[in-house]
Design an enzyme around this catalytic site. Structure first.
Site, PDB file in Angstrom:
ATOM      1  N   HIS A   1       0.942  -1.128  -0.117  1.00  0.00           N
ATOM      2  CA  HIS A   1      -0.165  -0.130  -0.084  1.00  0.00           C
ATOM      3  C   HIS A   1       0.880   1.402  -0.222  1.00  0.00           C
ATOM      4  O   HIS A   1       1.994   1.235   0.426  1.00  0.00           O
ATOM      5  CB  HIS A   1      -1.087   0.102   1.404  1.00  0.00           C
ATOM      6  CG  HIS A   1      -2.017  -0.876   1.147  1.00  0.00           C
ATOM      7  ND1 HIS A   1      -1.908  -2.281   1.336  1.00  0.00           N
ATOM      8  CD2 HIS A   1      -3.215  -0.665   0.718  1.00  0.00           C
ATOM      9  CE1 HIS A   1      -3.275  -2.678   1.018  1.00  0.00           C
ATOM     10  NE2 HIS A   1      -4.008  -1.900   0.710  1.00  0.00           N
TER      11      HIS A   1
ATOM     12  N   LYS B   1      -0.580   5.146   4.341  1.00  0.00           N
ATOM     13  CA  LYS B   1      -1.636   4.132   4.918  1.00  0.00           C
ATOM     14  C   LYS B   1      -1.249   4.067   6.245  1.00  0.00           C
ATOM     15  O   LYS B   1      -0.081   3.639   6.768  1.00  0.00           O
ATOM     16  CB  LYS B   1      -1.679   2.771   4.187  1.00  0.00           C
ATOM     17  CG  LYS B   1      -2.482   1.750   4.943  1.00  0.00           C
ATOM     18  CD  LYS B   1      -2.811   0.660   3.885  1.00  0.00           C
ATOM     19  CE  LYS B   1      -3.880  -0.206   4.739  1.00  0.00           C
ATOM     20  NZ  LYS B   1      -5.181   0.176   5.002  1.00  0.00           N
TER      21      LYS B   1
HETATM   22  P1  NAD Z   1      -7.275   9.282   4.162  1.00  0.00           P
HETATM   23  O1  NAD Z   1      -6.419   9.840   5.476  1.00  0.00           O
HETATM   24  O2  NAD Z   1      -6.863  10.068   2.843  1.00  0.00           O
HETATM   25  O3  NAD Z   1      -8.712  10.111   4.452  1.00  0.00           O
HETATM   26  C1  NAD Z   1      -9.426   9.937   5.753  1.00  0.00           C
HETATM   27  C2  NAD Z   1     -10.301  11.226   5.807  1.00  0.00           C
HETATM   28  O4  NAD Z   1     -10.981  11.094   7.080  1.00  0.00           O
HETATM   29  C3  NAD Z   1      -9.182  12.368   5.944  1.00  0.00           C
HETATM   30  O5  NAD Z   1      -9.607  13.547   5.137  1.00  0.00           O
HETATM   31  C4  NAD Z   1      -9.649  12.842   7.484  1.00  0.00           C
HETATM   32  O6  NAD Z   1      -9.423  14.283   7.778  1.00  0.00           O
HETATM   33  C5  NAD Z   1     -11.062  12.368   7.682  1.00  0.00           C
HETATM   34  N1  NAD Z   1     -11.356  12.150   9.228  1.00  0.00           N
HETATM   35  C6  NAD Z   1     -10.809  11.586  10.151  1.00  0.00           C
HETATM   36  N2  NAD Z   1     -11.521  11.738  11.387  1.00  0.00           N
HETATM   37  C7  NAD Z   1     -12.514  12.309  11.272  1.00  0.00           C
HETATM   38  C8  NAD Z   1     -13.900  12.597  11.672  1.00  0.00           C
HETATM   39  N3  NAD Z   1     -13.914  12.354  12.987  1.00  0.00           N
HETATM   40  N4  NAD Z   1     -14.819  12.929  11.058  1.00  0.00           N
HETATM   41  C9  NAD Z   1     -14.684  13.174   9.801  1.00  0.00           C
HETATM   42  N5  NAD Z   1     -13.910  13.156   9.162  1.00  0.00           N
HETATM   43  C10 NAD Z   1     -12.606  12.612   9.600  1.00  0.00           C
HETATM   44  O7  NAD Z   1      -7.412   7.888   4.329  1.00  0.00           O
HETATM   45  P2  NAD Z   1      -8.174   7.054   3.144  1.00  0.00           P
HETATM   46  O8  NAD Z   1      -7.113   6.547   2.172  1.00  0.00           O
HETATM   47  O9  NAD Z   1      -9.205   7.647   2.334  1.00  0.00           O
HETATM   48  O10 NAD Z   1      -8.748   5.799   3.840  1.00  0.00           O
HETATM   49  C11 NAD Z   1      -9.582   5.885   4.879  1.00  0.00           C
HETATM   50  C12 NAD Z   1      -9.869   4.484   5.715  1.00  0.00           C
HETATM   51  O11 NAD Z   1     -10.536   3.766   4.705  1.00  0.00           O
HETATM   52  C13 NAD Z   1      -8.567   3.842   5.962  1.00  0.00           C
HETATM   53  O12 NAD Z   1      -8.761   3.327   7.472  1.00  0.00           O
HETATM   54  C14 NAD Z   1      -8.259   3.009   5.213  1.00  0.00           C
HETATM   55  O13 NAD Z   1      -7.591   1.910   5.559  1.00  0.00           O
HETATM   56  C15 NAD Z   1      -9.778   2.455   4.602  1.00  0.00           C
HETATM   57  N6  NAD Z   1      -9.781   2.071   3.334  1.00  0.00           N
HETATM   58  C16 NAD Z   1     -10.701   1.232   3.210  1.00  0.00           C
HETATM   59  C17 NAD Z   1     -10.934   0.753   1.808  1.00  0.00           C
HETATM   60  C18 NAD Z   1     -12.119  -0.507   1.805  1.00  0.00           C
HETATM   61  O14 NAD Z   1     -12.477  -0.931   0.598  1.00  0.00           O
HETATM   62  N7  NAD Z   1     -12.714  -0.959   2.851  1.00  0.00           N
HETATM   63  C19 NAD Z   1     -10.276   1.215   0.673  1.00  0.00           C
HETATM   64  C20 NAD Z   1      -9.442   1.917   1.001  1.00  0.00           C
HETATM   65  C21 NAD Z   1      -9.196   2.421   2.155  1.00  0.00           C
END
Ligand code: NAD
Length: 258
Positions: free
Chosen positions: A145, A149
């Site tokens: 990744h 991450k």
């Molecule tokens: P990222 O850090 O780019 O985005 C996360 C966002 O959430 C940020 O903009 C942050 O400011 C916001 N955030 C944090 N706390 C918050 C709150 N209390 N209220 C509102 N917003 C809040 O991360 P990402 O790459 O978008 O990934 C996010 C999550 O999703 C991670 O845990 C990642 O592992 C997971 N993910 C899951 C899948 C899936 O298919 N299930 C795919 C990709 C990523």
């Protein structure tokens, strides 16, 4: 029309879901929610805010890709307001998982460590491959990744490892996270997991199965986040009409296959 409230809207996944929702039928982006202090992108898109409680109404579908610390409160609010939830954040602790399950007694909650249909196919291919080779073949998982991450190994790698361990009747303690030092010969009852981090890899999972004189590899590569976003929107459509309960992407695929 399904009204989606997107939590974590400014993140990598949030932006991918918003982009995909913009061209999708039957869904509309009602609001985008971010942490306090994260400024609106000024793109003229759906309303932007920091308070989920201020916008959430009965019948909405919350889609959250945020952070583990956010998940319990989002789940509790969904249950209180009668809004279904699609949850994608990985690296959750037991209390967060419990909050999702508690919310699922009131509303439909769908949680997936990976929303790509290709990974669903990988999990099914792994089950078939494990049934077809001797139980002595070693199973190891390598995931890659992007450098940003937060959690390791990925939720998908953990899911693949747990499903492989369950199939073999191994306990959870059979999951081996990397190796270092004089570790000795590999025990039979072990599933190795190795997490690579670097650059911009969106998500890459390979399951290697090694026997005597031969091996095979099953691998899925997500090239961009639309791979997840389409599964997220299919899940939003699913929970919008589902009865209260805890669902996975397998439930969405089962309905789609009918
Ligand atoms: P990222 O850090 O780019 O985005 C996360 C966002 O959430 C940020 O903009 C942050 O400011 C916001 N955030 C944090 N706390 C918050 C709150 N209390 N209220 C509102 N917003 C809040 O991360 P990402 O790459 O978008 O990934 C996010 C999550 O999703 C991670 O845990 C990642 O592992 C997971 N993910 C899951 C899948 C899936 O298919 N299930 C795919 C990709 C990523």
């Amino acid at each position: 029309m399904i009204a989606i409230v997107l939590v974590g809207a400014g993140g990598r996944m949030g932006q991918a879901v918003a982009r995909t929702a913009a061209g999708a039928e039957g869904v509309t982006l009602k609001a985008r929610i971010e942490r306090a202090g994260v400024a609106a992108p000024g793109d003229g898109g759906a309303p932007w805010g920091h308070d989920l409680g201020a916008v959430l109404a009965r019948g909405d579908v919350v889609v959250e890709f945020s952070a583990p610390a956010a998940v319990s409160a989002v789940a509790t609010l969904c249950a209180e307001r009668g809004a279904a939830l699609v949850s994608g954040t990985t690296g959750l602790g037991e209390p967060d998982e419990a909050a999702l399950r508690a919310a699922a007694r009131q509303v439909a909650v769908l949680r997936a460590a990976n929303f790509s249909l290709g990974v669903l196919a990988l999990r099914r291919a792994l089950a078939a491959a494990m049934a077809a080779v001797p139980a002595t073949w070693d199973v190891e998982i390598v995931e890659r990744h992007h450098r940003g991450k937060q959690d390791a190994p990925s939720g998908t790698a953990l899911q693949l490892a747990r499903e492989a361990a369950e199939r073999r009747g191994y306990p959870d303690s059979a999951l081996r996270h990397g190796r270092s030092g004089r570790v000795g010969p590999r025990p039979d009852a072990e599933i190795g997991i190795h997490a690579l981090r670097g650059g911009g890899w969106v998500g890459d999972h390979a399951v290697v199965m090694a026997g005597a004189g031969e091996w095979l590899e099953l691998r899925h590569v997500a090239e961009d986040r639309t791979a997840f976003a389409h599964g997220v929107l299919a899940s939003a459509r699913f929970v919008a009409t589902a009865a209260p309960g805890f669902y996975t992407l397998d439930d969405v695929a089962r309905v789609a296959a009918r």
